[in-house]
Design a protein around this motif. Structure first.
Motif, PDB file in Angstrom:
ATOM      1  N   UNK A   1      -5.429  -3.253  72.510  1.00 11.70           N
ATOM      2  CA  UNK A   1      -6.010  -2.889  73.971  1.00 11.70           C
ATOM      3  C   UNK A   1      -6.798  -4.235  74.053  1.00 11.70           C
ATOM      4  N   UNK A   2      -7.135  -4.487  75.370  1.00 15.44           N
ATOM      5  CA  UNK A   2      -7.792  -5.814  75.571  1.00 15.44           C
ATOM      6  C   UNK A   2      -9.383  -5.312  75.491  1.00 15.44           C
ATOM      7  N   UNK A   3      -9.655  -5.307  74.318  1.00 16.09           N
ATOM      8  CA  UNK A   3     -10.991  -4.714  73.908  1.00 16.09           C
ATOM      9  C   UNK A   3     -12.123  -5.271  74.740  1.00 16.09           C
ATOM     10  N   UNK A   4     -12.149  -6.510  75.176  1.00 16.62           N
ATOM     11  CA  UNK A   4     -13.468  -7.125  75.869  1.00 16.62           C
ATOM     12  C   UNK A   4     -13.753  -6.361  77.008  1.00 16.62           C
ATOM     13  N   UNK A   5     -12.682  -5.747  77.626  1.00 20.11           N
ATOM     14  CA  UNK A   5     -12.830  -5.159  78.919  1.00 20.11           C
ATOM     15  C   UNK A   5     -13.043  -3.665  79.114  1.00 20.11           C
TER      16      UNK A   5
ATOM     17  N   UNK B   1     -21.831   1.284  75.054  1.00 19.11           N
ATOM     18  CA  UNK B   1     -22.198   0.056  75.252  1.00 19.11           C
ATOM     19  C   UNK B   1     -21.063  -0.257  76.288  1.00 19.11           C
ATOM     20  N   UNK B   2     -21.652  -1.279  77.198  1.00 21.12           N
ATOM     21  CA  UNK B   2     -20.782  -1.606  78.477  1.00 21.12           C
ATOM     22  C   UNK B   2     -20.018  -2.978  78.299  1.00 21.12           C
TER      23      UNK B   2
ATOM     24  N   UNK C   1     -21.181  -4.221  69.390  1.00 18.85           N
ATOM     25  CA  UNK C   1     -19.561  -4.492  69.238  1.00 18.85           C
ATOM     26  C   UNK C   1     -19.451  -6.069  69.050  1.00 18.85           C
ATOM     27  N   UNK C   2     -18.144  -6.229  68.426  1.00 22.03           N
ATOM     28  CA  UNK C   2     -17.717  -7.640  68.058  1.00 22.03           C
ATOM     29  C   UNK C   2     -16.411  -7.697  68.736  1.00 22.03           C
ATOM     30  N   UNK C   3     -16.355  -8.324  70.055  1.00 21.82           N
ATOM     31  CA  UNK C   3     -15.145  -8.438  70.565  1.00 21.82           C
ATOM     32  C   UNK C   3     -14.082  -9.338  69.713  1.00 21.82           C
ATOM     33  N   UNK C   4     -14.650 -10.167  69.108  1.00 22.94           N
ATOM     34  CA  UNK C   4     -13.556 -11.070  68.326  1.00 22.94           C
ATOM     35  C   UNK C   4     -12.809 -10.418  67.279  1.00 22.94           C
TER      36      UNK C   4
ATOM     37  N   UNK D   1     -16.962  10.479  66.737  1.00 24.80           N
ATOM     38  CA  UNK D   1     -15.695  10.171  67.390  1.00 24.80           C
ATOM     39  C   UNK D   1     -16.058   8.954  68.232  1.00 24.80           C
ATOM     40  N   UNK D   2     -15.193   7.793  68.003  1.00 29.91           N
ATOM     41  CA  UNK D   2     -15.254   6.430  68.857  1.00 29.91           C
ATOM     42  C   UNK D   2     -14.159   6.881  69.877  1.00 29.91           C
ATOM     43  N   UNK D   3     -14.709   5.975  71.201  1.00 23.81           N
ATOM     44  CA  UNK D   3     -14.218   6.276  72.485  1.00 23.81           C
ATOM     45  C   UNK D   3     -14.120   5.076  73.186  1.00 23.81           C
ATOM     46  N   UNK D   4     -12.870   4.368  73.705  1.00 24.10           N
ATOM     47  CA  UNK D   4     -12.972   3.397  74.598  1.00 24.10           C
ATOM     48  C   UNK D   4     -12.249   3.653  75.914  1.00 24.10           C
ATOM     49  N   UNK D   5     -13.237   3.407  77.064  1.00 25.72           N
ATOM     50  CA  UNK D   5     -12.828   3.562  78.121  1.00 25.72           C
ATOM     51  C   UNK D   5     -12.518   2.314  78.953  1.00 25.72           C
TER      52      UNK D   5
END
Length: 120
Positions: free
Chosen positions: A27-31, A51-52, A72-75, A95-99
């Protein structure tokens, strides 16, 4: 295939600390906005921390404010939940979640869950 892989759960004594990690791939994690939820047996899933992506601002559930820290560590495409001063009532599956969102598409990815058990 998108994956969110959690680690760091376990058994800890009342008042102890744990750090959960969630490593994302493909995923494009930083976004992405990143969130931690928890769910104890027989209870509804609860949002713990958020965290946004745009400004790294954070929000917390009142029950964990001042004790938990999301980062978060985007790198590394990884985010964390540092949990201090753990209480018996923090026992749950976390649970972790990415939106994310891109034009008309929304994305919602989940980790498999990791058990945190706090003992007296």
């Amino acid at each position: 295939q998108v994956q969110l892989v959690e680690s760091g759960g376990g058994l800890v004594q009342n008042g102890g600390s744990l750090r959960l990690s969630c490593a994302a791939s493909r995923i494009s994690f930083r976004y992405y906005d990143l969130l931690w939820y928890r769910q104890d047996f027989g209870k509804e899933r609860e949002l713990v921390a958020h965290i946004r992506a745009d400004d790294n601002s954070t929000t917390y559930a009142d029950t964990v404010k001042g004790r938990f820290t999301i980062s978060r560590d985007n790198a590394k495409s990884t985010f964390y939940l540092q949990m201090n001063s753990l209480k018996l009532e923090d026992t749950a599956v976390y649970y972790c979640n990415a939106k994310g969102r891109y034009r008309d598409h929304t994305f919602d990815w989940w980790g498999q869950g990791t058990q945190v058990a706090v003992s007296s």
